[in-house]
Design an enzyme around this catalytic site. Structure first.
Site, PDB file in Angstrom:
ATOM      1  N   ASP A 277     -62.619 -10.378  14.043  1.00 56.45           N
ATOM      2  CA  ASP A 277     -63.628 -10.888  13.438  1.00 56.45           C
ATOM      3  C   ASP A 277     -64.302  -9.947  12.337  1.00 56.45           C
ATOM      4  O   ASP A 277     -63.839  -9.996  11.228  1.00 56.45           O
ATOM      5  CB  ASP A 277     -64.802 -11.264  14.701  1.00 56.45           C
ATOM      6  CG  ASP A 277     -66.025 -11.867  14.039  1.00 56.45           C
ATOM      7  OD1 ASP A 277     -65.875 -12.744  13.054  1.00 56.45           O
ATOM      8  OD2 ASP A 277     -66.986 -11.963  14.452  1.00 56.45           O
TER       9      ASP A 277
ATOM     10  N   LYS B  18     -60.289 -13.842  11.326  1.00 54.91           N
ATOM     11  CA  LYS B  18     -61.402 -14.509  10.218  1.00 54.91           C
ATOM     12  C   LYS B  18     -61.464 -13.461   9.373  1.00 54.91           C
ATOM     13  O   LYS B  18     -62.473 -13.063   9.226  1.00 54.91           O
ATOM     14  CB  LYS B  18     -62.696 -14.981  11.251  1.00 54.91           C
ATOM     15  CG  LYS B  18     -62.866 -15.833  12.259  1.00 54.91           C
ATOM     16  CD  LYS B  18     -64.111 -15.786  12.642  1.00 54.91           C
ATOM     17  CE  LYS B  18     -64.283 -16.403  14.029  1.00 54.91           C
ATOM     18  NZ  LYS B  18     -65.592 -16.335  14.630  1.00 54.91           N
TER      19      LYS B  18
HETATM   20  P1  5GP Z   1     -64.967  -8.016  16.041  1.00 54.61           P
HETATM   21  O1  5GP Z   1     -64.920  -6.568  16.954  1.00 54.61           O
HETATM   22  O2  5GP Z   1     -63.699  -7.965  15.377  1.00 54.61           O
HETATM   23  O3  5GP Z   1     -66.230  -8.336  15.459  1.00 54.61           O
HETATM   24  O4  5GP Z   1     -64.923  -8.861  17.329  1.00 54.61           O
HETATM   25  C1  5GP Z   1     -63.908  -9.019  18.303  1.00 54.61           C
HETATM   26  C2  5GP Z   1     -64.520  -9.810  19.428  1.00 54.61           C
HETATM   27  O5  5GP Z   1     -65.514 -10.641  19.223  1.00 54.61           O
HETATM   28  C3  5GP Z   1     -63.341 -10.626  20.015  1.00 54.61           C
HETATM   29  O6  5GP Z   1     -62.447  -9.802  20.650  1.00 54.61           O
HETATM   30  C4  5GP Z   1     -64.046 -11.719  20.764  1.00 54.61           C
HETATM   31  O7  5GP Z   1     -64.529 -11.175  21.952  1.00 54.61           O
HETATM   32  C5  5GP Z   1     -65.475 -11.977  19.994  1.00 54.61           C
HETATM   33  N1  5GP Z   1     -65.267 -12.793  18.953  1.00 54.61           N
HETATM   34  C6  5GP Z   1     -65.340 -13.008  17.554  1.00 54.61           C
HETATM   35  N2  5GP Z   1     -65.249 -14.263  17.036  1.00 54.61           N
HETATM   36  C7  5GP Z   1     -65.218 -15.084  18.271  1.00 54.61           C
HETATM   37  C8  5GP Z   1     -65.150 -16.466  18.313  1.00 54.61           C
HETATM   38  O8  5GP Z   1     -64.956 -17.282  17.241  1.00 54.61           O
HETATM   39  N3  5GP Z   1     -65.088 -16.938  19.620  1.00 54.61           N
HETATM   40  C9  5GP Z   1     -65.038 -16.278  20.562  1.00 54.61           C
HETATM   41  N4  5GP Z   1     -65.031 -16.794  21.913  1.00 54.61           N
HETATM   42  N5  5GP Z   1     -64.985 -14.774  20.659  1.00 54.61           N
HETATM   43  C10 5GP Z   1     -65.199 -14.288  19.562  1.00 54.61           C
END
Ligand code: 5GP
Length: 190
Positions: free
Chosen positions: A97, A125
């Protein structure tokens, strides 16, 4: 109204087969590191599709605190049990994300002497990225929606869905109103 399906079971299965073929060609004895809980379903399907038996994988669990800082803070709440020194790491994620979790783990594994760290993720994303991270393998790029299913949860629920669906507050409220059952947890493409 139920949750709208974004990626159905067949597309996921076919894409995982393609990723497995790429992976097989790319490494010689990598160490798979799986970010729990979300990536477990993806990791198991990918390792199964690899077709070689006895692939070990190391689970890790990261807790993140958004707090007031724009950088976010991470803590390893379940650490690796093996030495990564000199190893080629294949880091398996469910979704990238902002990119912060992957960046945190990449830094950590390199600090511990990993020879290389490549990220393979089921979902990405790109429009949400805050930290610039390089992804070696991406199942699907998706829009800025909160998704559930195939290991991804909302509030601990929906990990068991065989597809990726878009979570919405409306659909959640309707489900709760209707009295939730396992059957109504299913999504629909309508
Ligand atoms: P980042 O550190 O890249 O922002 O986020 C990673 C984590 O955020 C993912 O491993 C997940 O746990 C959570 N996450 C981000 N987007 C989503 C989403 O659309 N759905 C869900 N269930 N978890 C998400």
């Amino acid at each position: 109204m139920a949750f709208r399906i974004l990626i159905d079971e067949t597309r996921i299965r076919n894409r995982i087969r393609e990723l497995a073929a790429d992976l097989r060609d790319a490494y010689d004895d990598p160490l798979f590191v799986v970010v729990l809980d979300g990536a477990r379903t993806f990791a198991q399907a990918l390792l199964r599709a690899l077709g070689t038996s006895g692939n070990a994988y190391e689970p890790v669990r990261v807790r993140s605190y958004e707090g007031t800082q724009s950088t976010g803070q991470h803590e390893l709440v379940r650490d690796l049990k093996v030495d990564v020194h000199g190893r080629d790491i294949v880091l398996l994620e469910d979704i990238v994300d902002t990119g912060r979790t992957v960046r945190y783990l990449d830094d950590l594994l390199r600090e511990r002497g990993a020879r290389s760290v490549d990220v393979w993720t089921l979902l990405s994303k790109p429009s949400r990225r805050v930290v610039d991270v390089e992804l070696r393998g991406v199942g699907f790029e998706i829009p800025d929606e909160f998704v559930i299913g195939y290991g991804l949860d909302f509030d601990g629920k929906y990990r068991e869905l065989p597809h990726i669906a878009i979570w919405s507050a409306d659909a959640e409220a309707r489900r709760l109103q209707a009295g939730s059952t396992m059957h109504e947890g299913g999504a629909t493409s309508g």
